[in-house]
Design a protein around this motif. Sequence first.
Motif, PDB file in Angstrom:
ATOM      1  N   ASP A   1     -66.622  88.937 -80.371  1.00 43.15           N
ATOM      2  CA  ASP A   1     -67.081  90.098 -81.114  1.00 43.15           C
ATOM      3  C   ASP A   1     -67.980  90.939 -80.203  1.00 43.15           C
ATOM      4  N   PRO A   2     -67.732  92.273 -80.140  1.00 44.84           N
ATOM      5  CA  PRO A   2     -68.559  93.095 -79.227  1.00 44.84           C
ATOM      6  C   PRO A   2     -70.035  93.157 -79.626  1.00 44.84           C
ATOM      7  N   VAL A   3     -70.397  92.644 -80.793  1.00 46.76           N
ATOM      8  CA  VAL A   3     -71.822  92.633 -81.136  1.00 46.76           C
ATOM      9  C   VAL A   3     -72.546  91.447 -80.496  1.00 46.76           C
TER      10      VAL A   3
ATOM     11  N   LEU B   1     -70.039  91.825 -93.224  1.00 52.24           N
ATOM     12  CA  LEU B   1     -69.171  91.250 -92.189  1.00 52.24           C
ATOM     13  C   LEU B   1     -68.770  92.339 -91.190  1.00 52.24           C
ATOM     14  N   ASN B   2     -68.350  91.880 -90.012  1.00 52.60           N
ATOM     15  CA  ASN B   2     -68.125  92.807 -88.903  1.00 52.60           C
ATOM     16  C   ASN B   2     -66.721  93.415 -88.921  1.00 52.60           C
TER      17      ASN B   2
ATOM     18  N   ASP C   1     -66.199  96.207 -85.376  1.00 53.97           N
ATOM     19  CA  ASP C   1     -64.946  95.698 -85.928  1.00 53.97           C
ATOM     20  C   ASP C   1     -64.527  94.424 -85.199  1.00 53.97           C
ATOM     21  N   GLY C   2     -65.529  93.573 -84.934  1.00 49.33           N
ATOM     22  CA  GLY C   2     -65.265  92.386 -84.123  1.00 49.33           C
ATOM     23  C   GLY C   2     -64.664  91.221 -84.881  1.00 49.33           C
TER      24      GLY C   2
ATOM     25  N   LEU D   1     -71.673  99.975 -73.126  1.00 51.08           N
ATOM     26  CA  LEU D   1     -70.333 100.445 -72.801  1.00 51.08           C
ATOM     27  C   LEU D   1     -70.370 101.948 -72.600  1.00 51.08           C
ATOM     28  N   ALA D   2     -69.424 102.457 -71.822  1.00 53.92           N
ATOM     29  CA  ALA D   2     -69.344 103.899 -71.615  1.00 53.92           C
ATOM     30  C   ALA D   2     -69.021 104.604 -72.932  1.00 53.92           C
ATOM     31  N   HIS D   3     -68.177 103.983 -73.760  1.00 56.02           N
ATOM     32  CA  HIS D   3     -67.953 104.468 -75.124  1.00 56.02           C
ATOM     33  C   HIS D   3     -68.605 103.450 -76.044  1.00 56.02           C
TER      34      HIS D   3
END
Lengths: 395, 395
Positions: free
Chosen positions: B36-38, B108-109, B118-119, B326-328
Amino acid sequence: MSNLVLEKVNQALGLLQEKEIDLWITFVRETSAGGDPVLPLIFGDGDLTWQSALILSRSGERSALVGRFDAPAVEAAGVYPTVVGYDESLRPELLRVLERLAPESIALNYSPDDVLADGLSHGLYQVLMGYLAGTPFAERVISAAGVIGALRCRKTSGEVARIRAAIQTTLDIYARTFDQVQPGMSEAEIAAFMHGQIDERGLGPAWHLDHCPTVNAGPDSPVGHVGAGAYRIERGQLLHFDFGVQQDGFCADLQRMVYFLASGESAPPEPVQRGFDAALHALQAAVAAMKPGVRGVDVDAAGRAAVVEAGYPEYKHATGHHLGRLAHDGGGVLGPAWERYGDTPFRPLEVGHVYAVELGLAVPGYGYIGLEEDVVVTDSGAEYVGEPQVELVLR
Amino acid sequence: MSNLVLEKVNQALGLLQEKEIDLWITFVRETSAGGDPVLPLIFGDGDLTWQSALILSRSGERSALVGRFDAPAVEAAGVYPTVVGYDESLRPELLRVLERLAPESIALNYSPDDVLADGLSHGLYQVLMGYLAGTPFAERVISAAGVIGALRCRKTSGEVARIRAAIQTTLDIYARTFDQVQPGMSEAEIAAFMHGQIDERGLGPAWHLDHCPTVNAGPDSPVGHVGAGAYRIERGQLLHFDFGVQQDGFCADLQRMVYFLASGESAPPEPVQRGFDAALHALQAAVAAMKPGVRGVDVDAAGRAAVVEAGYPEYKHATGHHLGRLAHDGGGVLGPAWERYGDTPFRPLEVGHVYAVELGLAVPGYGYIGLEEDVVVTDSGAEYVGEPQVELVLR
């Protein structure tokens, strides 16, 4: 890279026929933020920025619907003959393809059990179902786990060759490490030497560097997914390793055991030798149980029973897992019927599967004994990839 | 690292109060396969192997339910005071926590719009809903996108300092590159020089190395997320860059413009200067529109209108995006109300947001002009982080 991707995409087209699935959509966006783990297989290592659909069909279609700025790079890669670049919304392009192909089944990348077939995020699933709302296609969605699992786990000869090379390098680093270890060295010092060996070769670790290698010195070092720490190896103790390199995109995963002879010893003491023999026998029993069609749970039972019958506690993990681009390469496990493994222990072994087979036991007062070997499934059974450890390394 | 993680976890506890959400569960497994990106924000860079739940509550609870082999490392990190290691199934431990805390809302993500919120994969969502089936909690699930968006996008001072450092390094590499470029050099040669500059500093690119930098030489080079290619810069042409480094976990993202004076020219020709001035004016108009409470879509409109009013075609992308790890960096965009941006253009700017603001236009016969600056939102407006480009670099 592109040739390997094309090889896997063609394999995927065959799998859609084998599994009688009309369409497979890999639906992604902003893949630089993570992305679907199937992308290295069917797309390569570029990024897709806006919502993108990689579409493979049973009829042989290979189409990529991507944002206009990504289209030139996808075209240049040459894997998808049809590339559609869009400006404002993916929906009309996607519906056009669905209406043209009229699939009865549409496989998407979700799976309760297989993390590597579960690359579709829940929010993106909601987006896609919104696109399909009001069309007949909304009712035709199924899981692509069967396709993805087979695609990832049935290694091509090119893939096995890369795994074999990663294993050879790992064994070479082990050999140099065994030459280097001395009583009094800490787990962290030993790990640092191995990290240096990885760096010298310009490679990466097969899993997170913090615990690749895992090094356990003596009876008090905690076993598990924890880094190499402060314990120092002393004479009369066991030294346990879990380690592998990632090389050319593929991994090795091997455990190895060293015993440091105490003063006056010329061989390991009875409890240590008995523990090693029990672990070795159990691992060999598991490997002997492996052949196409056998379920992972039965392989697991063979190894697990041998450890318990030898008088040791049952280990608290599965007896094996797929090995490939990742150290834990998805698909079925060689594991017990525990809830957290879902249905993965019940999948049959197939020709071309590559597994890391592992188990362990503790020898009180001496340390942990863990063994792990990598094998490839053939028509007649399982073959070791790389020389297995059949005797304790003595120092 | 751990201090920055603890800072963000404490920020998250405050956000649960602000947004009146009782519980936030980050549910993951086998994070080495993606994750998950979080996780970098609230967990750090270790791996979680079996199904794991990181639980934060409005009442201040910080609990981690993880597989037994991961528990020692999670305990050692010290971010979650309560660590529960399980053997066979996460379900009973999770239900125990839910029964004890009795949350009315469980975030929830997942998010249709924000990839970084949206992980949670769709299959894992199905697993979790299976665990909650038959309990009152199944009906209390909501999206954590608001919490995650705010957590990621409201940069702490420590985070802004890291972004600033990445920008300074990027500007330094730009300056060295401008000294180096000569007529006749190919885009690929220029990119290779910049890659060397990244390597020398032991850093990484802010996005995929294949198109970081993007280099466009002259009017025929394709613009977009495509690598630096074969075009050679000639006198009388524009040279366009899109580039940033990743340093200490944070990114820069800046576009820069060089014009190569033709023989006999002492200044750029009128169409080139007019194009640059129009782009600069439009970018400044967008930045001038930025202050807390303003929506992204309004910032976008300011830049977009200025380009169109100057007589150039409307650019086919958003005017800006968050910048950070992240760049975005997820969250809202400074973008138009196009379907593919979902609700993200309608989110208000907040103090501590850091954006990359970008736009562009083509000057037929000369090349593409793209400008991009990084800014931080303050109480009174937006401040440039790093010196913006206000004149064409001439060579």
